[in-house]
Design an enzyme around this catalytic site. Structure first.
Site, PDB file in Angstrom:
ATOM      1  N   PRO A 209     111.344 -24.270 -42.822  1.00  0.00           N
ATOM      2  CA  PRO A 209     110.012 -23.983 -43.271  1.00  0.00           C
ATOM      3  C   PRO A 209     109.352 -22.725 -42.782  1.00  0.00           C
ATOM      4  CG  PRO A 209     110.012 -25.712 -41.616  1.00  0.00           C
ATOM      5  CD  PRO A 209     111.314 -25.040 -41.651  1.00  0.00           C
ATOM      6  N   GLU A 210     109.400 -21.667 -43.485  1.00  0.00           N
ATOM      7  CA  GLU A 210     108.381 -20.638 -43.334  1.00  0.00           C
ATOM      8  C   GLU A 210     107.552 -20.767 -44.606  1.00  0.00           C
ATOM      9  OE1 GLU A 210     109.765 -16.768 -41.938  1.00  0.00           O
ATOM     10  OE2 GLU A 210     111.587 -17.695 -41.215  1.00  0.00           O
TER      11      GLU A 210
ATOM     12  N   ARG B 273     115.271 -33.243 -36.113  1.00  0.00           N
ATOM     13  CA  ARG B 273     114.809 -32.843 -34.780  1.00  0.00           C
ATOM     14  C   ARG B 273     113.417 -33.351 -34.435  1.00  0.00           C
ATOM     15  NH1 ARG B 273     116.150 -26.542 -34.149  1.00  0.00           N
ATOM     16  NH2 ARG B 273     115.529 -26.882 -32.004  1.00  0.00           N
TER      17      ARG B 273
END
Length: 294
Positions: A2-3, A123
């Site tokens: 995700p950017e 994560r």
DNA sequence: CTTACACCCTGCTCGC
DNA sequence: TGCGAGCAGGGTGTAA
């Protein structure tokens, strides 16, 4: 994933199945992601109509009919998978909604259309929060976020002014979400390459001089917009096995000029240098030491 | 105020 | 084949 381009791609994927639909069921499978889930998380969502799905920086924001907003961040590995009503029925089992790796399916939403939206995050650097929609801008997560890079506020003047007196290097300056939001490690590297700016020089080198933005700031701004727009157009970048809500893949990674290309030749015509990898703020920076001297 | 760094957590790849 | 080291697109909290 995700950017900004990846989050925007996710938003566009989720919007048609969420906006205008009611959440009929929520399954929360653990007490926390990066942070604990909000109090009574499931109860506050079930029965709510999702009126809008917005993006602010790298956050997704779902505005609910009851006046609350669901704030979601994907962290490093968060992803959403959509299973259509028909497909869900065919699979028969809720647990199999996301396909493959169910071990990290942490939240499952079901809508009044029978659509199942599964949040998977190996994560668990992602998180979800609930706050009053009207107070969204004052929320601690949102309050200090800088300007949107694709909005009208990003100008050479703004960047040059923000860089005034900053001793942090340009890489850190662009990574700082409190100034311009949405850029992450990949797109900062790609932007600096296109703007021919060195990631290691102090940000103050693109500050205002003589009442005008320095040339570096003038070059930087259009390249920020261009890189992000192109990446959104390509459906974001897919590294490893990341994929869209519908299972398709982004392809902007094929357009990387520097990211992940350590030791490979610089793509600038006439340049014979190779792309170098250095570590800044504990993150990898890729750049061409010959093209990016300014 | 700024900047620097450890840390959160899991999985994958690489070299031995 | 096993095993440790290092790496990964995110951000926070603390200390200096």
């Amino acid at each position: 994933m995700p950017e900004l381009p990846e989050v925007e791609t996710v938003r566009r994927g989720l919007e048609p199945v969420l906006a205008g639909h009611r959440i009929t069921r929520v399954e929360q499978r653990r007490p926390d992601l990066r942070f604990p889930f909000p109090e009574r998380f499931v109860a506050r969502l079930e029965g709510q109509m999702i009126e809008r799905l917005d993006r602010r920086a790298k956050y997704l924001v779902a505005h609910l009919s009851g006046g609350e907003a669901l704030i979601m961040h994907l962290g490093m590995t968060g992803r959403f998978t959509i299973t259509s009503g028909a497909r869900a029925e065919q699979l028969g089992e809720f647990e199999h909604a996301a396909g493959g790796d169910t071990k990290h399916d942490h939240v499952v939403f079901e809508t009044d259309a029978g659509t199942i939206v599964t949040y998977n995050d190996a994560r668990r650097f992602g998180f979800m929060e609930l706050t009053r929609s009207a107070a969204l801008g004052a929320h601690a997560l949102i309050r200090d976020i800088g300007i949107e890079p694709l909005g009208p506020l990003l100008t050479p003047e703004f960047v040059a002014d923000a860089a005034q007196g900053k001793r942090a290097d340009l890489k850190a300056f662009l990574m700082d979400q409190r100034i311009v939001c949405g850029l992450g490690n990949i797109y900062v590297c790609e932007t600096l390459y296109r703007a021919r700016l060195s990631p290691t020089k102090p940000a103050s080198r693109i500050a205002t001089a003589g009442g005008k933005p320095r040339p570096g700031a003038e070059r930087l701004v259009p390249h920020i917009r261009e890189v992000l727009s192109e990446a959104i157009g390509a459906g974001g970048s897919t590294l490893r096995d990341y994929q869209h809500t519908d299972g398709s893949l982004g392809y902007f990674q094929h357009a990387f000029a520097v990211y992940g290309r350590e030791g490979e030749p610089c793509r600038t015509p006439g340049c014979t240098a190779v792309i170098t990898r250095i570590v800044q703020s504990n993150r990898s920076t890729f750049y061409c030491p010959v093209c990016q001297k300014a």
